[in-house]
Design an enzyme around this catalytic site. Structure first.
Site, short mmCIF file in Angstrom:
data_model
loop_
_atom_site.label_atom_id
_atom_site.label_comp_id
_atom_site.label_asym_id
_atom_site.label_seq_id
_atom_site.Cartn_x
_atom_site.Cartn_y
_atom_site.Cartn_z
N ARG A 43 65.01 60.38 48.45
CA ARG A 43 64.65 58.98 48.24
C ARG A 43 63.17 58.71 48.50
NH1 ARG A 43 69.37 55.84 48.13
NH2 ARG A 43 68.08 54.00 48.37
N TRP A 54 58.93 56.38 50.92
CA TRP A 54 58.21 56.42 49.64
C TRP A 54 57.24 55.24 49.72
CZ3 TRP A 54 57.34 53.36 45.27
CH2 TRP A 54 56.83 54.05 44.16
N GLU A 106 63.78 63.62 26.65
CA GLU A 106 64.24 64.08 27.96
C GLU A 106 63.57 65.39 28.35
OE1 GLU A 106 65.60 62.74 30.31
OE2 GLU A 106 66.52 64.31 31.53
#
Ligand code: F6R
Length: 615
Positions: free
Chosen positions: A27, A75, A484
């Site tokens: 995260r 973050w 992608e």
């Protein structure tokens, strides 16, 4: 974005918090820190960089034994990723420690107010104001930490999960949430708070879902939830379906390699229970049956890889349902004036279920009258809760920051939805469905076959590791695969990589082609999509005439391609609309190996976080 964990119980809080942070490092990994309550004092350790740095600090400290504490992996939003800005943050008396995920939008105003009152802030973060605001409220001796948290939350705007401990309450942790995730883990004589269940699944599978604008107080034996006004509310219990082992590397060098290898199982798990007697049954959508039948527009909203799954599904939706389908960047959607026509079915796609851009777009679509179906991987995530129905992809925990297995399962889940709508609208017969179900059921074995080529693709990536720039081209569903493949290469190998519809090259991007530029081509099947195949061969020729180097991802029985490509990676031949499921896997492996060859951290690429909970 930012991982949060709180623990109160009988084990060493330091051990539980570090294990929890290890599972939530995806995260954010700009800094990590913990605060513990020990001997009626708070002790805090924090360090810039990955969790390892904090662990090294702790190894050299005489950390007091504690059974209650909080931990954070950051973050960075406000303030550089240094030791000072690392969480937890403290009040001036070092009696309250706070960790935060999200952005407090009115922090500048609160900071000015605190400074005017003589408070000296230590960091550049928005978070620190909360520690001082709590301390100010607690000067009123009538209030406890929970009541103070409610009052402070009412003054905050933006998105936040906050978790606090205080020296005065050695067994208590207080959490609060608005627009950012927080779940409670219920143990035996111990309780947990975390941004997601992966932080505590090693200890308990019993969890509680918290609603919007709620405050939770946990001790080792109790959990109480109230709203921001203090009214008690009953949180919803749920059982975590993820397996603790699924959040481990299981013998692989990297989470990403493990997650690539998990893909056959992830697809079977996503199909499990949704196919009965050769027919598709999505009980999750039962209550939306009339909305599905009357849908005249399909609007797909998502970000990043999830958006690419949506772009691929658009082709299938329009082919099967004949309903015009648009795919939009969730981050752009609410900042223009989107026309949400009557009978719009909105499909939001999100692995984490917490992406703020997608959540805000969902709310906007809903407010405009659309019915919303979510395709999510994470249980009880906000996006899942706020949608009218949710179809979970059962990919299991995806830890590597770059999405792989979630992507494949998103395509599968979207295809199930598309086919269901087509069936409800009378476009698909029982025998057509039976044929489609056979093709779907064969996907895990097909993916297994692709995985047999992983070593060849890794070798090829090493051979090409010196390249500075790569273009990806595809047609039809192959365009989404090209996008992608380019995204994976950018985010992992930090290379210039761009995906284009193959026919667009000649409208500008072909100017980029020079001698030895690598172009990866997603080649349609020569038998099922003959015209597209012919066109892409022409596009390849245009590039080769200018010195480009072609790496083709082609189906196993495409022998024409050999003459036109410098390198060919073979994938099993599937139904044209299902082909992306096979074609994208070599691109995942290619990007992973390119990054490794260039010495990058594949699981935790720079500047990124997995769950993007800020706009
Ligand atoms: C890329 C990647 C991101 C996510 C995007 C949306 O590998 O993982 O582009 O796809 O941030 O995330 P979710 O699906 O959690 O909404």
């Amino acid at each position: 974005m930012c991982g949060i964990v709180g623990y109160t119980g009988k084990q060493s809080a330091q051990d539980v918090l570090l294990a929890g942070l290890k599972h939530m490092e995806y995260r954010g990994y700009d800094s990590a820190g913990i605060a513990l309550v020990a001997n009626d004092e708070l002790v805090t350790y924090k360090k810039a960089g990955k969790l390892n740095n904090l662990q090294q600090v702790l190894a050299n400290e005489n950390v007091p034994l504690s059974n209650c504490g909080i931990g954070h992996t950051r973050w960075a939003t406000h303030g550089a990723p240094n030791d000072l800005n690392a969480h937890p943050h403290l009040d001036e008396a070092n009696k309250i420690a706070i960790i935060h995920n999200g952005i407090i939008e009115n922090f500048a105003q609160l900071r000015t107010e605190l400074t005017a009152n003589g408070v000296k802030l230590q960091s550049e973060t928005d978070t620190e104001v909360v520690a001082h605001l709590l301390a100010a409220e607690l000067k009123n001796s009538e209030l406890d930490l929970v009541a103070a948290m409610r009052l402070v939350c009412r003054r905050l705007s933006g998105a936040f999960t906050l978790v606090a401990i205080s020296a005065a309450n050695p067994n208590l942790i207080v959490g609060a949430r608005r627009n950012s995730p927080l779940v409670v883990g219920l143990g035996d004589g111990e309780n947990f708070l975390a941004s997601d269940v992966s932080a505590f699944i090693a200890y308990t599978k019993n969890a509680l879902e918290l609603g919007q604008d709620q405050v939770v107080e946990i001790t080792r034996d109790s959990v109480k939830v109230t709203d921001f006004s203090g009214n008690e509310v009953a949180p919803k219990p749920f059982t975590v379906t993820w397996d603790a082992a699924a959040a481990e590397k299981g013998g692989f060098e990297l989470f990403m390699l493990k997650e690539i290898a998990d893909q056959p199982k992830a697809i079977s798990d996503t199909l499990l229970g949704r196919i009965n007697d050769s027919q598709i049954q999505l009980t999750e959508l039962a209550e939306l049956k009339s909305a599905l039948i009357s849908a005249e527009h399909i609007l797909i909203l998502a970000c990043g890889t999830a958006l690419h799954a949506g772009l691929i599904a658009k082709y299938a939706f329009e082919t099967w349902t004949q309903i015009p389908t648009s795919v939009e960047f969730a981050s752009e959607f609410r900042y223009r004036d989107p026309v949400i026509a009557a009978n719009t079915l909105c499909i939001v796609i999100s692995q984490s279920g917490e992406t703020m851009d997608t959540l805000m777009a969902l709310r906007h679509a809903k407010a405009g009258g659309a019915k919303v179906v979510a395709v999510c991987n994470t249980q009880v995530a906000t996006i899942a809760r706020e949608s009218d129905a949710v179809l979970y992809t059962h990919a299991g925990p995806e830890i590597a920051v770059a999405s792989t297995k979630a992507f494949l399962t998103q395509i599968v889940a979207l295809y199930l939805i598309g086919w269901q709508i087509a069936t409800l609208k009378g476009h698909k017969s029982g025998s057509e469905t039976a044929q489609f179900v056979t093709e779907l059921s064969a996907l895990p074995a097909a993916v297994d076959l692709v995985l047999d080529t992983v070593e060849d693709v890794r070798n090829l990536a090493r051979e090409l590791a010196e390249k500075q720039s790569v273009l990806f081209i595809g047609r039809g569903v192959g365009y989404g695969v090209a996008l992608e493949g380019a995204l994976k290469l950018k985010e992992l190998a930090y290379m210039h990589a761009e995906g284009f519809p193959a026919g667009e090259l000649k409208h500008g991007p072909i100017a980029l082609v020079e001698d030895q530029l690598l172009i990866i081509v997603i080649v349609p099947s020569p038998t099922q999509q003959q015209i597209l195949h012919e066109k892409i061969i022409s596009n390849i020729q245009e590039v080769r005439a200018r010195g480009g180097l072609i790496l083709a991802i082609a189906v196993e029985d495409d022998h024409i391609i050999d003459e036109f490509a410098n390198f060919v990676v073979r994938v099993p031949h599937l139904n044209a609309l299902l082909q992306p499921i096979a074609s994208v896997i070599p691109l995942q492996v290619f990007a992973c190996e390119m990054a490794t060859a260039r010495g990058h951290d594949v699981d935790q690429p720079r500047n990124l976080a997995k769950s993007v909970t800020v706009e």
